[in-house]
Design an enzyme around this catalytic site. Structure first.
Site, short mmCIF file in Angstrom:
data_model
loop_
_atom_site.label_atom_id
_atom_site.label_comp_id
_atom_site.label_asym_id
_atom_site.label_seq_id
_atom_site.Cartn_x
_atom_site.Cartn_y
_atom_site.Cartn_z
CB SER A 31 -0.73 -0.18 1.25
OG SER A 31 -1.90 1.11 1.17
CG HIS A 33 -4.59 -0.77 -0.55
ND1 HIS A 33 -4.28 -0.67 0.83
CD2 HIS A 33 -4.93 -2.13 -0.74
CE1 HIS A 33 -4.72 -1.79 1.54
NE2 HIS A 33 -4.95 -2.70 0.56
CG ASP A 84 -5.93 -5.79 2.44
OD1 ASP A 84 -6.27 -6.72 2.54
OD2 ASP A 84 -5.86 -5.16 1.53
#
Length: 957
Positions: A21, A47, A138
């Site tokens: 991310s 992401h 995540d």
């Protein structure tokens, strides 16, 4: 997928999933720039902004020199390629081909977890997951799924990540095998990929049985758990996985490592116990619970009766909580009033501890609907916790299902994906435990890859798709063996060796007769009862008048009884074949034949059996001597024959008397057998009672463990609450729904004159202090409307207070009463008048003083200061008046105590050296003089403080 010869190395292509991310591009470039293997492909899940085109493929291709493309639907993964998730989409893998999935509206988006789960299901033990820099959590649950499947997991070392949220969450979860920098991660990835566990190449010396057994002995000695009943293939794969993590290729080397390193042995043990679980895993079984299981086991129960469910091998509790949620929903839908008790057990103590806490990462939103999250979970900062209403239904306990006593009188057992790890003898034993634990007509739910195996006599299949079974009523069921241990693996039949089939009496008799003679005959038991008839025996045996019987003596003519008894008796004693010449009188003469009796000595025969054959002479088919031959014999021969007939009659009479005596003995024996059966039945009842007591004791032990854990948590909460109540400066009183006092702070006790005896009394006794306010009326209004009330009032001590009444809410958002708070605002109310009076007083008497002066009230709050004081402490009158001295001048605690003593006693402080730490300045050394000022018009007690800064040389001195 590329062909094997194009994949180089070891010829096996495997896929590495990488999640990243914020700050992940730099880590990706460092990682991919160091990995150069033709048999490896990478899928990068980052992401991304849903409405922007990503340039990540170009950046990664430039950094790594490998072809990097945005993933498209159905593209086959090729070796030495990098695939990047497209914007506004989720990515999955099926059969080596990428699947671009649309994002579900309104759902929590966790693309890394989504792909890692798909990768684990598709690649199994060959899957590799990597978490790089990023925020949030995540990928944590995705790594858990990969490790459960036997794959390898990596996470970036948090200190080397720009954003450590994702790596730190993964590491703290305990599902990470390697925590490394991106460069070191690339080297470890190459080593792991070359290991035979991932590559599929032949190991250096196949794992030997004795080495594996030594590891199991070490685990049993360290943790008390016998894993010999696990399937050998699963045990070997878990050992090979740990060998891959340490780059070891010889099992003997790993055994030495485990012997010398207790931490490694513990990690191997935890790898053996990894449980594949999640909330509502495989949705079909949970739908079957509502449509099939619950209607069968609940609808006929009386209101107020108990529902008992057991979830063995529950791991961290997701399965047990999922069943509890489904059951609560069903009970509410059907308006059933039943008491629920669910037992969750597992061999892993740490997993049970987490299950009792009931806290899980935010990523469970992938498995739990938003409606269920809102209703059955409480959201904290970084986790969801199962609500108290659900946790109270489930009792968790550490239990070894193959050794410890089971529960009893259960309505449902849900054991999914445990049997696939157990050997056949262990599976059979577990099935007997389940059969004992379930009530008549109760149900068993297994995993999609499991069956009851050889225990088909214990359970009937209800639904093949969801593997639902119902308990059979088995007559004369043997008691469950609760003694610890299982037969050693060496006694188990090796794979591929068929069992000896159960013996077949007809086939065995046919084989023996055909091998030797082929004459007619019968097979009899010890009691002379005929078990099987071979050939046509009507010339020798025929039914007699009376009740039908299969006793050979009842079917044979009387003249054969002597020969039959003698031959059978002799064959039983000698255990050898006996031949007796015999004859039968027929209308046309005499039929002569040989009566042969031989034992059936076959390994498959458990009860003694005898084969009786009627053998005709081989020269003639029917040897019958005509009657005229007898007529030609001498008279002496005829006399002897008549004497023989008389003797036979006498013998027949004796035999009948003997048979009568035998019948009486048989009757006595039957009575003894009946008594023995009654005693055996009583013994079985005692055994059953013993097992029920063991089960009850296990339940009590489980409940006691749970209560002890809750008592410990409650004690900790009470200690925390006690210290909070002591430390709160405001007066706080908590009342229940009945408007009676439940608890109060130490400050409230002093202010309102409350004692322990006031607990349980009406809150109306506070009205006197609050100047006649109807506190019970205000509190009732707050509880009814859920709207807090705040107002200013004057207490009986003539001081101003801020009265606040708010609803008392539990963690489950239930209203349980009200919280009444009194805050002293006397200083705020009187500060303007007091400041004006003090300002006039000070201006008239202290205006000529040039060094810093200030006046404070009895609570050490600033009332007035001269300009020199404001300049020294970098403030002004508008902001400073009313502030505590500790905040304005940075006075230490011991100085505040001395000033309070001067106010109380009137004894001034003279030339006291102090060190101050005012905000926005460094430390100051000053000489303090303080004296109490006579009360002014407001009646307030004041103190005058004078500060004289010390010079540098004085400070050094």
């Amino acid at each position: 997928m590329a062909d094997a010869e194009d994949q180089g190395g070891n010829g096996k292509l495997f896929t590495v999933g990488i999640g990243a991310s914020a700050g992940g591009i730099e880590a990706l470039e460092k990682l991919l720039g160091h990995v150069k293997l033709d048999s490896m492909a990478f899928v990068v899940v980052q992401h991304l902004s849903p409405d922007r085109t990503s340039s990540l493929p170009e950046l990664l291709q430039r950094a790594s020199g490998l072809p990097a493309v945005t993933a498209t639907q159905g593209v086959k993964i090729e070796a030495n390629h990098i695939y990047v998730i497209p914007p506004n989409a989720d990515l999955a893998i099926l059969g080596g081909a990428l699947q671009v999935m649309p994002v579900a509206e309104g759902s929590v988006r966790l693309p890394v977890d989504y792909f890692f789960r798909s990768l684990a299901h598709d690649q199994g033990a060959s899957s590799v997951g990597i978490i790089l820099s990023g925020t949030g959590s995540d990928g944590t649950l995705g790594l858990k799924t990969i490790k459960e499947a036997g794959g390898i997991t990596f996470a970036q070392e948090p200190e080397s990540a720009k954003f450590d949220g994702m790596p730190r969450s993964a590491i703290e979860s305990g599902w990470v095998d390697f925590s490394l920098t991106p460069q070191a991660m690339a080297e470890a990835l190459i080593d792991v990929h070359r290991h035979f566990y991932i590559s599929g190449a032949a190991p250096d010396g196949a794992p030997r049985r004795d080495s594996t057994d030594r590891l199991l002995v070490l685990i049993r000695g360290a943790h008390g758990t016998d894993l010999t009943y696990y399937k050998e293939g699963m045990v070997e794969r878990r050992i090979e996985r740990r060998m891959a993590l340490h780059r070891l290729t010889r099992l003997e080397d790993y055994v030495k490592l485990a012997q010398s390193n207790g931490k490694e042995l513990e990690l191997l043990y935890k790898d053996m116990l990894i449980g594949v679980t999640s909330f509502f895993r495989d949705h079909a079984p949970f739908e079957a619970l509502k449509t099939t299981v619950f209607p069968r086991i609940l609808d006929d129960k009386e209101p107020g009766s108990q529902v008992r469910i057991w979830v063995p091998a529950c791991s961290t509790g997701e399965e047990a909580y999922s069943i509890a949620i489904c059951l609560l929903e069903y009970l509410e839908e059907k308006s059933l009033d039943l008491r629920v008790q669910i037992f969750g057990t597992d061999i892993d103590a740490s997993a049970i501890q987490q299950a009792r806490r009931g806290a899980y990462p935010l990523n469970i939103a992938l498995d739990v609907t938003s409606a269920r999250l809102h209703r059955f979970f409480v959201k904290h900062d970084s986790e969801y916790q199962v609500s108290r209403s659900v946790r109270d239904l489930v009792v968790f306990s550490v239990q070894n299902i193959t050794r410890d006593a089971p529960f009893s009188r259960l309505d449902l057992v849900s054991c999914r994906n445990l049997l696939i790890y157990l050997s056949p003898p262990a599976q059979k034993r577990v099935m007997r435990v389940f059969h004992y634990a379930l009530s008549p007509g109760a149900m068993l739910m297994l995993g999609t890859s499991e069956t009851v195996g050889e225990s088909v006599e214990l359970f009937s299949l209800v639904d093949r798709g969801t593997k639902l079974y119902v308990k059979k009523q088995v007559p004369a069921m043997m008691p469950v063996d609760l003694t610890p241990g299982l037969p050693p693996r060496s006694t188990m039949p090796p794979p591929g060796v068929a069992r000896r089939p159960s013996f077949d009496i007809p086939a065995m008799a046919d084989r023996r007769v055909l091998e030797q003679y082929g004459p007619p005959g019968v097979v009899i038991g010890e009691d002379m009862e005929i078990i099987y008839i071979r050939g046509r025996v009507s010339p020798y045996l025929e039914p007699m008048p009376g009740a039908p019987s299969f006793n050979i003596l009842r079917l044979a003519p009387p003249e054969l009884h002597v020969d039959l008894r003698r031959a059978v008796h002799e064959a039983q004693i000698t255990n050898a074949k006996v031949t007796v010449p015999s004859q039968l009188r027929e209308p046309g003469g005499l039929r002569k034949f040989d009566l042969e009796v031989q034992p059936l000595n076959d390994p498959d025969v458990k009860a003694p059996l005898l084969l009786v054959l009627f053998v005709e002479p081989k020269t003639e088919m029917a040897k019958v001597l005509p009657m005229r031959a007898l007529e030609s014999r001498p008279e002496e021969m005829q006399a002897l024959e008549r004497e023989l007939e008389v003797t036979k009659d006498f013998l027949q009479t004796t035999i009948e008397e003997l048979e009568s005596a035998n019948e009486e003995l048989k009757s006595s024996n039957e009575e003894m057998q009946s008594s023995n059966e009654e005693l055996q039945s009583t013994n079985e009842e005692l055994e059953s009672s013993k097992e029920e007591l063991q089960s009850s004791n296990e339940e009590l032990t489980t409940a006691n463990d749970e209560l002890q854990q809750r008592m410990s948590d409650l004690q900790q909460s009470n200690d925390d609450l006690h210290n909070v109540m002591l430390g709160i400066g405001n007066a706080v009183v908590i009342v229940g729904m009945d408007l009676r006092i439940r608890r109060y702070t130490h400050a409230a006790g002093k202010l309102l004159n409350l004692i322990d005896g006031d607990i349980g009394r009406s809150v109306g006794q506070l009205n006197a202090f609050l100047g006649g306010e109807r506190v019970e009326k205000l509190a009732s209004e707050v509880i009814s409307t859920l709207t807090p009330i705040e107002r200013e009032m004057v207490g009986s001590d003539k001081r101003w207070y801020d009265l606040s009444i708010a609803p008392y809410k539990t963690l489950d958002h239930t209203i349980k009463g009200a919280v009444i708070t009194l805050s002293d605002i006397q200083t705020r109310k009187t500060a303007p008048n007091l400041a004006r009076d003090v300002a006039e007083y000070a201006s008239g008497f202290l205006g000529f003083v040039e060094h810093p002066l200030l006046i404070a009230d009895s609570r050490l709050r600033l009332v007035w200061a001269n300009e020199a004081c404001y300049e020294l402490f970098a403030s002004d009158a508008e902001r400073a008046v009313g502030l505590p001295l500790a905040e304005l001048i940075g006075a230490p605690a011991e100085l505040a105590g001395l000033i309070q003593e001067a106010i109380a006693t009137g004894t001034p402080l003279r030339q006291r050296g102090v060190e101050l730490s005012p905000p926005k300045q460094g430390k100051l050394r000053a000489v303090l003089t303080a004296t109490r000022i006579p009360p002014l018009g407001s009646g307030a007690t004041l103190i005058l403080l004078s500060f004289e800064l010390m010079k540098k040389e004085e400070t050094e001195a």
